[in-house]
Design a protein around this motif. Structure first.
Motif, short mmCIF file in Angstrom:
data_model
loop_
_atom_site.label_atom_id
_atom_site.label_comp_id
_atom_site.label_asym_id
_atom_site.label_seq_id
_atom_site.Cartn_x
_atom_site.Cartn_y
_atom_site.Cartn_z
N GLU A 259 41.27 51.11 31.33
CA GLU A 259 42.55 51.40 32.00
C GLU A 259 42.43 51.36 33.52
OE1 GLU A 259 45.69 53.83 30.37
OE2 GLU A 259 44.25 54.63 28.92
N GLU A 260 41.24 51.55 34.04
CA GLU A 260 41.07 51.40 35.49
C GLU A 260 41.36 49.97 35.91
OE1 GLU A 260 37.92 52.37 39.10
OE2 GLU A 260 37.20 52.34 37.03
N PHE A 261 40.96 49.02 35.08
CA PHE A 261 41.25 47.61 35.34
C PHE A 261 42.74 47.32 35.13
CE2 PHE A 261 41.79 43.42 33.19
CZ PHE A 261 41.62 42.61 34.31
N LEU A 262 43.29 47.79 34.03
CA LEU A 262 44.68 47.48 33.70
C LEU A 262 45.65 48.02 34.75
CD1 LEU A 262 44.60 48.22 29.86
CD2 LEU A 262 44.48 45.98 30.98
N SER A 263 45.35 49.17 35.31
CA SER A 263 46.26 49.79 36.29
C SER A 263 45.97 49.36 37.72
CB SER A 263 46.16 51.32 36.19
OG SER A 263 44.84 51.76 36.49
N ALA A 264 44.92 48.58 37.93
CA ALA A 264 44.55 48.16 39.28
C ALA A 264 45.60 47.23 39.88
CB ALA A 264 43.19 47.46 39.25
N GLU A 265 45.90 47.44 41.15
CA GLU A 265 46.87 46.59 41.86
C GLU A 265 46.14 45.37 42.41
OE1 GLU A 265 49.11 48.80 44.71
OE2 GLU A 265 49.88 50.22 43.22
N LEU A 266 46.12 44.34 41.58
CA LEU A 266 45.44 43.09 41.94
C LEU A 266 46.44 41.95 41.96
CD1 LEU A 266 42.26 43.52 39.70
CD2 LEU A 266 42.28 43.47 42.20
N PRO A 267 46.24 40.98 42.83
CA PRO A 267 47.14 39.82 42.85
C PRO A 267 46.87 38.90 41.68
CG PRO A 267 45.33 39.50 44.40
CD PRO A 267 45.18 40.89 43.86
N GLY A 268 47.78 37.94 41.46
CA GLY A 268 47.54 36.93 40.44
C GLY A 268 47.69 37.44 39.02
N THR A 269 46.69 37.16 38.16
CA THR A 269 46.77 37.44 36.72
C THR A 269 45.59 38.28 36.26
OG1 THR A 269 47.82 35.27 36.40
CG2 THR A 269 46.97 36.37 34.44
N VAL B 214 37.11 36.17 38.82
CA VAL B 214 36.27 37.37 38.93
C VAL B 214 36.24 38.08 37.57
CG1 VAL B 214 35.93 39.61 40.06
CG2 VAL B 214 36.88 37.68 41.36
N LEU B 215 35.06 38.55 37.17
CA LEU B 215 34.96 39.46 36.03
C LEU B 215 34.97 40.88 36.58
CD1 LEU B 215 34.32 39.85 32.90
CD2 LEU B 215 31.96 40.23 33.66
N PRO C 258 31.68 35.65 39.78
CA PRO C 258 31.15 36.89 40.34
C PRO C 258 31.70 38.11 39.61
CG PRO C 258 32.86 36.00 41.76
CD PRO C 258 32.62 34.97 40.68
N VAL C 259 31.00 39.24 39.75
CA VAL C 259 31.33 40.44 38.98
C VAL C 259 31.60 41.62 39.90
CG1 VAL C 259 30.53 42.06 37.21
CG2 VAL C 259 29.91 39.63 37.06
N ALA C 260 32.70 42.30 39.64
CA ALA C 260 33.04 43.54 40.33
C ALA C 260 32.79 44.70 39.39
CB ALA C 260 34.51 43.53 40.76
N ALA C 261 32.05 45.70 39.85
CA ALA C 261 31.69 46.82 38.97
C ALA C 261 31.37 48.04 39.81
CB ALA C 261 30.49 46.44 38.11
N VAL D 125 39.11 47.79 42.92
CA VAL D 125 40.04 46.80 43.48
C VAL D 125 39.40 46.12 44.69
CG1 VAL D 125 42.27 46.47 44.63
CG2 VAL D 125 42.10 47.96 42.62
N ARG D 126 38.82 46.91 45.56
CA ARG D 126 38.17 46.34 46.75
C ARG D 126 37.02 45.42 46.33
NH1 ARG D 126 36.75 50.77 50.80
NH2 ARG D 126 35.28 51.42 49.16
N ALA D 127 36.23 45.86 45.36
CA ALA D 127 35.13 45.03 44.89
C ALA D 127 35.63 43.71 44.32
CB ALA D 127 34.32 45.79 43.84
N ALA D 128 36.70 43.78 43.52
CA ALA D 128 37.24 42.57 42.89
C ALA D 128 37.75 41.58 43.94
CB ALA D 128 38.35 42.95 41.93
N LYS D 129 38.43 42.07 44.93
CA LYS D 129 38.96 41.18 45.97
C LYS D 129 37.84 40.57 46.80
CE LYS D 129 43.48 43.45 46.46
NZ LYS D 129 44.36 44.26 47.36
#
Length: 342
Positions: A201-211, A251-252, A274-277, A300-304
């Motif tokens: 749910e941390e991923f699902l609720s993250a405010e990320l652009p795109g898909t 990104v994973l 690349p992987v954000a974790a 979110v910061r790691a993913a971006k």
């Protein structure tokens, strides 16, 4: 006696096909690679016995009534090694049988079940399960773990015979395919079991652009699909289909704090993703900030940040993670432990 062509190895596991998970994947690849070296590998799994569903996860079947058959198989099998992979009834029965028969055995540590317990029941449950982990593993001639962090953790629990054995990645992941659909970029993917212990749910609720895409299944899938209608849920995918869908990812994102290795990490990196974790056991042993991903409490910061990384450097970072090398290390550490059974 050394392990050599003709040696007999028994793997004991409470999870097996048709289930799809990391333990099953590891055993399948180990069995294949070890058999290529001329050894005999048998798998003792729940499908060989009468089973009942596990209440929390009904797709898992428990072989509650297998004690006598397991003891007989171990006694009559003339195995040079018995390696126990899980925590369920079959693992406990095999452990007890080896102790009663005075037969050396080894174990592998795949799941941080103490952290699973904390997620579901709280700190008291984690502390209790940590004590059970020590009790469960302490009679083994050797416990194998997949990272240095996991080794340090088990040594901290009081175990003394713990060796590191890294996993591998299927060679199909080193060939990037074509995404089956067009998605709005960038594409962030979660790959794994849809359950509370994976912190999805941390991923699902993250405010990320795109898909955002979820590949996998689990007990929370239907509930989360309805709660997050903008997320693409693809269900379980395997082999070529899995590789194709993974190739959609830029990104994973791996928010889990409970993995011991994170096989999906090396699979993604092999594809140049690349992987954000978070900086937890598993990710922190594989991911190097600015090279093949980012570790951060802010997922979110790691993913971006991962969007700027080189796919080639990601692939290069896991080129030594092969199942052949994994099997060689597995056999080597087993061989080094022979004769040290308590």
């Amino acid at each position: 006696m050394s392990l050599s062509p003709g040696s007999r190895i028994l793997f004991v596991t409470d999870t097996w096909r048709p289930q799809i998970n990391g333990v099953v994947t590891v055993i399948e690849h180990l069995k294949e690679e070890i058999e290529r070296r001329g050894m005999v590998v048998d798998v003792l799994d729940p499908s060989q016995f009468l089973t009942v569903p596990f209440p929390l996860y009904t797709e898992f079947r428990l072989a509650l009534f297998s004690w006598r058959n397991i003891r007989r198989r171990i006694k009559d099998g003339a195995y040079d090694e018995v390696n126990i992979h899980t925590y369920g009834p079959m693992a406990w029965y095999a452990r007890a049988a080896c102790i009663r028969l005075n037969k050396r055995f080894t174990m592998t540590f795949h799941n941080q079940i103490h952290l699973y317990a904390e997620v579901r029941f709280g700190t008291w449950a984690r502390k209790l399960v940590e004590k059970l982990i020590y009790y469960f593993y302490s009679p083994a001639a050797l416990t194998l773990v997949t990272t240095r962090s996991a080794q340090k953790q088990l040594l901290g629990f009081g175990l003394t015979r713990v060796s590191v054995w890294p996993l591998g990645v299927d060679k199909q992941f080193f060939t990037r395919g074509v995404c089956p659909r067009v998605f709005e970029k960038p594409v962030f993917v979660f790959l794994g079991r849809i359950a509370p212990e994976k912190n999805i749910e941390e991923f699902l609720s993250a405010e990320l652009p795109g898909t955002k895409i979820v590949i996998g299944d689990g007990p929370d899938k239907k509930k989360l699909e309805s709660q997050y209608p903008d997320v693409v849920f693809l269900g379980y995918q395997t082999r070529e289909r899995l590789v194709s869908w993974m190739c959609c990812a830029d990104v994973l994102v791996m928010p889990s704090r409970t993995d011991t290795f994170g096989l999906v990490i090396v699979e993604a990196l092999a594809l140049g993703i690349p992987v954000a974790a978070h900086s937890e056991t598993g990710p922190k042993d594989i991911i190097h900030n600015g090279v093949n991903g980012y570790l951060d409490e802010d997922i979110v910061r790691a993913a971006k940040q991962c969007l700027s990384l080189s796919p080639d450097r990601c692939r290069d970072s896991v080129k030594n993670y092969t199942w052949s090398k994994s099997a060689e290390t597995f056999l080597s550490v087993l061989q080094s432990a022979r004769g040290t059974a308590p």
